[in-house]
Design an enzyme around this catalytic site. Structure first.
Site, PDB file in Angstrom:
ATOM      1  N   CYS A 257       0.845  -1.195   0.000  1.00  5.50           N
ATOM      2  CA  CYS A 257       0.000   0.000   0.000  1.00  5.50           C
ATOM      3  C   CYS A 257       0.881   1.245   0.000  1.00  5.50           C
ATOM      4  O   CYS A 257       2.104   1.170  -0.022  1.00  5.50           O
ATOM      5  CB  CYS A 257      -0.901   0.001   1.225  1.00  5.50           C
ATOM      6  SG  CYS A 257       0.030   0.056   2.780  1.00  5.50           S
TER       7      CYS A 257
ATOM      8  N   ASP B   7      14.455  23.142 -31.921  1.00  9.91           N
ATOM      9  CA  ASP B   7      13.139  23.004 -31.291  1.00  9.91           C
ATOM     10  C   ASP B   7      13.234  22.757 -29.783  1.00  9.91           C
ATOM     11  O   ASP B   7      12.218  22.864 -29.084  1.00  9.91           O
ATOM     12  CB  ASP B   7      12.363  21.825 -31.912  1.00  9.91           C
ATOM     13  CG  ASP B   7      11.999  22.092 -33.360  1.00  9.91           C
ATOM     14  OD1 ASP B   7      11.656  23.241 -33.683  1.00  9.91           O
ATOM     15  OD2 ASP B   7      12.059  21.149 -34.161  1.00  9.91           O
TER      16      ASP B   7
ATOM     17  N   ASP C 250       6.609  21.864 -35.588  1.00 12.45           N
ATOM     18  CA  ASP C 250       7.735  22.218 -36.450  1.00 12.45           C
ATOM     19  C   ASP C 250       7.476  21.542 -37.793  1.00 12.45           C
ATOM     20  O   ASP C 250       6.688  20.593 -37.863  1.00 12.45           O
ATOM     21  CB  ASP C 250       9.034  21.719 -35.825  1.00 12.45           C
ATOM     22  CG  ASP C 250      10.223  21.908 -36.747  1.00 12.45           C
ATOM     23  OD1 ASP C 250      10.419  23.029 -37.235  1.00 12.45           O
ATOM     24  OD2 ASP C 250      10.929  20.917 -37.003  1.00 12.45           O
TER      25      ASP C 250
ATOM     26  N   ASP D 286      11.348  18.214 -33.531  1.00 16.41           N
ATOM     27  CA  ASP D 286      12.404  17.189 -33.516  1.00 16.41           C
ATOM     28  C   ASP D 286      13.817  17.738 -33.610  1.00 16.41           C
ATOM     29  O   ASP D 286      14.778  17.008 -33.393  1.00 16.41           O
ATOM     30  CB  ASP D 286      12.193  16.207 -34.669  1.00 16.41           C
ATOM     31  CG  ASP D 286      12.740  16.745 -35.988  1.00 16.41           C
ATOM     32  OD1 ASP D 286      12.510  17.934 -36.282  1.00 16.41           O
ATOM     33  OD2 ASP D 286      13.401  15.970 -36.704  1.00 16.41           O
TER      34      ASP D 286
ATOM     35  N   CYS E  78       3.538   1.436   2.670  1.00 17.02           N
ATOM     36  CA  CYS E  78       4.809   0.763   2.335  1.00 17.02           C
ATOM     37  C   CYS E  78       5.671   1.663   1.449  1.00 17.02           C
ATOM     38  O   CYS E  78       6.889   1.769   1.638  1.00 17.02           O
ATOM     39  CB  CYS E  78       4.534  -0.553   1.613  1.00 17.02           C
ATOM     40  SG  CYS E  78       3.517  -1.729   2.527  1.00 17.02           S
TER      41      CYS E  78
END
Length: 735
Positions: free
Chosen positions: A30, A626, A438, A622, A33
Site C-alpha cells: 500500500c 526546437d 515544427d 524534432d 509501504c
C-alpha cells in the site's frame, strides 16, 4: 560465513556520474509501504532518489558513482523490513507465480476451515433456545478454536508478516489494522469461551481471513495483468552475439563483451543483437519495433539496423555502433520503465491521503470503542464494532487509484509506439488546446525521399540506384533507398562538384546535376511539378531521368491534423524553413496558421503569446532548434528520430514515421485523466460512506472484509479500461 554479494553487474551507469539500480521488493502492499521505503532510503545522504512503483512492486534507486555499494541498498531495505533483490524479468515472473500459488493455498485452507467452523456455529445457534447444554456449547466453541487458531496462524501469514515487517521498521501499513482486527477477534473469542459465554467469533475471524485472501488473490491477479500490459521488452534482447574476426572465423560472445567498432554476423531468422551499420550482405528486416511498419524492408550495405529487429532472409555483417546499453531498444525500455515509475500530481495527492490512513483509522477505531462503551454498550459488542472500523477503512483504493491507470495507460501507449518521460505528461496533454508543429522532420520525414518515383520506370530506377549507392550524399542515398538499396555499381567514380560516373556496357553512366547529365530541359519540366524539391539527373546514353528529391509528409499527417481539429485542438506550424516550403506543407495539410523563417528565440515568443492568452500548448518538434520550445511548452512530443537534445526536452517520445500517435495519444490521455478522477472520487466516496456505516455498528467484520477487498478491485478493474482503445480519431478521419 555468508558469501559476499557482488551486484555491480546490475548497476545502471547514467550521465553526470549517477548510478542506479532497479530492485524487485517483496511485501509492498500500500501507500504506507511506499512512504516507508522512500522515506527510509532518502535518509541515507548517499542516495539521490528512491522511487517506488506500487503496481509493479519495484524500487528504483539512484546514487552518485562511488558513493554507495549497490549491496548497501538491499541491506538498507532489509533494515526497513523489506526483502529486495535485483530486478530480472524472468525472476519477476517466477515470483509472481509463486506468490499466486501461495495465496491460493492459504485461501483453500481458510475456506475449508471456515466451512467446518460454520457447521459448529450453526449447531450452537440452533441450540441457543436451550436445546444444547452449556458443556456441549463450550465443547463446540473449543473445537472451533482448535480449528480457527492454527488456520489463522497459517492462512493469515500474508497479513501478519507484512504487519510485522512494518512495525519492525517503525512504520505502519494497511496490514497492521487488519492484523490487529483478526487478533482482537480471536483473542476476544478465546476469552469469551473461557468465561462460558454464549458468544464466540471464531467463525467470523476465519471468514474474515477467507474474504481478505479472496481480495488479496484477485488483487494479485489484477496486478499481474497490469504488469503484463506494461509490456516485456526483455524477450527482444539478445544474450549473445557472433563476432566476425579479422581472419574470417566467428566466435560467440556475451553481448556485454561486444564493443562499438566490432563486426558481428546476424544470420537469417535471428534478431539483430546490436545497433549498427550494415557492411556486407542483403536481407529483409522486420522493423515493426522501430517504425511500426509490419511489411519487411529491404536492407543492404550502409543501412542502419537496430537491436530487437528481426533479420528475415539473408546473412548480414553489421558494424557495431552500440551493444547492450545505449541501443535504441535499451532506450525504449528505459523510457517504458520511467513512464510507469513517474509520479503525477494526482499520484502525489493520493499518496498524501493514503499516508494519513494509519493514524486516522486507529484513532477512529479507538474513539468508536470508547464512545460505544460510554453509551452503555457491552465491551464485547463495542470491540466488534471497533474491529469492523479497523478493517473496512481501505487505503489501497487510494494508493492504487492513479498508479494502476498510469501503468495500464503507459502500456496502451507503448503498443502504439509512444513513450512517456514524465509522470504528469498525461495530465498536461489532456489539457492541451492548441498544437504547434515544427515542419522539417516533424510534419515531414527527417530524410529526403524521391517525390516522383511513380513516373520512373523500374529498370532506370534500379540502374540509377546502383550508381547512387556508391555515394554518401543525402540526395544520392534517397535514390538508393527508393531503388531498394542495391549493391554499389563497380568502378563508380565521384566527380567533385558534379556527381558520379561509371562505364556500363561501354557507355558512360552519370548521376548528378542536370547540367552534368545534359538534362536541363527535362529538369525545368520536373521543377514546375515539384517547385520546392532538389533535382538530381541520371543519364545513360540516350536515356535521361530527372529525380525530384525532397521531404515527404509523414504518413497519416493529413489524418492526424484533421483528428486534432475534431478533438478541439487548433494546429499551427512554426518553422525556421523558407516561406515557400512552409506554405506548401501548410496548404497540403489545410493548416491556416503558420509562420516561417523563425529563430529558436522567436518560437519562444510565439509560445509566450499563446500562454498569455490562456492557451495550453502542445509542441511537436524534432530538431536542435526546437529544444527550447519543447521545454517551454505546456507539454511536448518528439519523434524518436529527434536529436538527443530535443528528446531530452520533450515529455513524450513516439517511434516510427507515422504522425498518427500524436492525435491518438491526446485521446488516450483524456481518457486516462477521466479514469484517474473516477478512481480518486470512488476511493474518497467509499471511505466517506463505509466508515460512518461501520462506526454506527451497521456492518460486521465479515462485511467489512468483503467491502475493503472489493474497493481495491474496483479501482484496479476501472484502471484496466485504459487498455481499451478510445474513440479512434484517425479511423473517423478516413470515414
Amino acid at each position: 560465513m555468508a558469501a559476499q554479494q557482488d551486484l555491480s553487474v546490475f548497476v545502471r551507469h547514467g550521465e553526470g556520474g549517477v548510478a542506479g539500480m532497479e530492485l524487485a521488493v517483496e511485501g509492498i502492499r500500500c501507500a504506507g509501504c511506499m512512504h516507508a521505503i522512500e522515506n527510509g532510503l532518502s535518509k541515507d545522504a548517499a542516495i539521490l532518489k528512491a522511487r517506488v512503483n506500487l503496481a509493479l512492486k519495484r524500487v528504483t534507486v539512484e546514487w552518485r558513482e562511488g558513493a554507495l555499494r549497490p549491496e548497501a541498498v538491499i541491506e538498507r531495505l532489509g533494515a526497513l523490513g523489506f526483502k529486495a533483490y535485483p530486478f530480472l524479468p524472468s525472476a519477476e515472473r517466477d515470483s509472481v507465480t509463486v506468490e499466486e500459488r501461495r495465496l491460493l493455498r492459504y485461501l483453500a485452507v481458510a475456506g475449508f476451515a471456515a466451512m467446518n467452523i460454520m457447521l459448529l456455529s450453526v449447531s450452537v445457534w440452533s441450540g441457543a433456545n436451550g436445546d444444547i447444554s452449556p458443556v456441549t456449547r463450550d465443547f463446540f466453541h473449543w473445537l472451533s478454536a482448535l480449528i480457527a487458531l492454527p488456520t489463522a496462524a497459517y492462512a493469515g501469514r500474508p497479513f501478519f508478516e507484512s504487519a510485522l515487517r512494518a512495525l519492525r521498521a517503525g512504520a505502519v501499513n494497511m496490514d497492521v489494522p487488519i492484523t490487529l482486527g483478526i487478533v482482537l477477534a480471536l483473542g476476544m473469542s478465546v476469552v469469551e469461551t473461557a468465561n462460558h459465554s454464549d458468544h464466540a467469533y471464531f467463525d467470523g475471524a476465519v471468514m474474515l481471513i477467507f474474504f481478505l485472501l479472496i481480495g488479496r488473490y484477485l488483487d494479485q491477479m489484477m496486478r499481474r495483468r497490469t504488469r503484463d500490459l506494461a509490456g516485456n521488452l526483455a524477450a527482444l534482447k539478445a544474450e549473445t552475439a557472433t563476432r566476425l574476426m579479422p581472419d574470417g572465423t566467428t566466435v560467440t560472445l556475451p553481448i556485454a563483451a561486444i564493443a562499438p567498432g566490432d563486426l558481428v554476423l546476424v544470420q537469417p531468422g535471428e534478431r539483430v543483437c546490436v545497433d549498427g551499420i550494415v557492411e556486407t550482405g542483403h536481407s529483409e528486416i522486420d522493423r515493426s519495433l522501430v517504425t511500426g511498419e509490419t511489411d519487411p524492408a529491404p536492407i543492404g550495405a550502409g543501412a542502419q539496423v537496430h537491436a530487437g529487429t528481426m533479420n528475415l532472409t539473408g546473412a548480414l555483417g553489421v558494424r557495431v555502433v552500440a551493444a547492450g546499453a545505449g541501443t535504441l531498444l535499451d532506450e525504449i525500455e528505459r523510457l517504458m520503465s520511467q513512464a510507469v515509475e513517474s509520479r503525477s500530481r494526482y499520484v502525489r495527492l493520493s499518496d498524501r491521503a493514503a499516508r494519513l490512513y494509519a493514524p486516522l483509522v486507529h484513532a477512529t477505531a479507538l474513539a468508536t470503542l470508547v464512545g460505544w462503551i460510554a453509551f452503555g454498550l457491552a465491551w464485547q459488542e463495542a470491540l466488534i464494532i471497533a474491529i469492523t472500523v479497523l478493517i473496512i477503512t481501505c487505503p489501497c483504493a487510494l494508493g492504487l487509484a492513479i498508479p494502476a491507470v498510469q501503468v495500464v495507460t503507459a502500456s496502451a501507449l507503448f503498443r502504439r509506439q509512444v513513450m512517456l518521460k514524465e509522470g504528469d505528461a498525461l495530465e498536461r496533454l489532456a489539457e492541451a488546446d492548441v498544437v504547434v508543429f515544427d515542419k522539417t522532420g516533424t510534419l515531414t520525414l527527417p530524410e529526403p525521399d524521391l517525390l516522383n518515383v511513380e513516373t520512373i520506370d523500374a529498370s532506370s530506377l534500379a540502374a540509377a540506384g546502383a550508381l547512387a549507392a556508391a555515394s554518401r550524399h543525402p540526395l544520392a542515398q534517397a535514390i538508393s533507398r527508393a531503388a531498394g538499396l542495391p549493391a554499389p555499381l563497380p568502378g563508380a567514380q565521384e566527380r567533385r562538384g558534379l556527381g558520379l560516373s561509371a562505364l556500363v556496357d561501354g557507355i558512360e553512366m552519370r548521376l548528378g546535376s542536370p547540367a552534368f547529365c545534359e538534362a536541363q530541359a527535362l529538369a525545368e519540366r520536373v521543377s514546375t511539378e515539384h517547385p520546392t524539391a532538389s533535382l538530381i539527373a541520371w543519364r545513360h546514353g540516350d536515356r535521361a531521368i530527372v529525380f525530384a528529391v525532397g521531404q515527404k509528409l509523414r504518413p497519416e499527417a493529413q489524418a492526424c491534423v484533421e483528428a486534432l481539429a475534431r478533438l478541439g485542438l487548433a494546429p499551427m506550424i512554426l518553422s525556421g524553413d523558407r516561406d515557400s516550403a512552409v506554405a506548401a506543407v501548410a496548404r497540403e495539410l489545410g493548416i491556416t496558421q503558420w509562420r516561417s523563417g523563425l529563430r529558436p528565440d522567436e518560437k519562444l515568443h510565439v509560445l509566450d503569446d499563446l500562454a498569455a492568452q490562456g492557451r495550453k500548448v502542445l509542441m511537436v518538434g524534432d530538431g536542435l532548434n526546437d529544444a527550447p520550445a519543447l521545454a517551454k511548452a505546456h507539454v511536448s512530443i518528439s519523434p524518436i528520430s529527434a536529436t538527443h537534445l530535443a528528446q531530452a526536452a520533450a515529455d513524450i517520445v513516439f517511434l516510427g514515421d507515422s504522425l498518427a500517435p500524436v492525435a491518438e495519444t491526446i485521446a488516450i490521455a483524456r481518457k486516462a485523466r477521466t479514469l484517474m478522477m473516477e478512481n480518486l472520487w470512488f476511493a474518497v466516496l467509499y471511505n466517506a460512506v463505509a466508515v460512518p456505516i461501520a462506526v454506527a455498528g451497521f456492518a460486521t467484520p465479515l462485511v467489512a472484509a468483503a467491502a475493503m477487498s472489493g474497493s481495491s478491485l474496483v479501482v484496479t478493474l476501472n484502471a484496466l479500461r485504459a487498455a481499451r482503445q478510445p474513440a479512434a480519431p484517425l479511423a473517423q478521419a478516413g470515414s
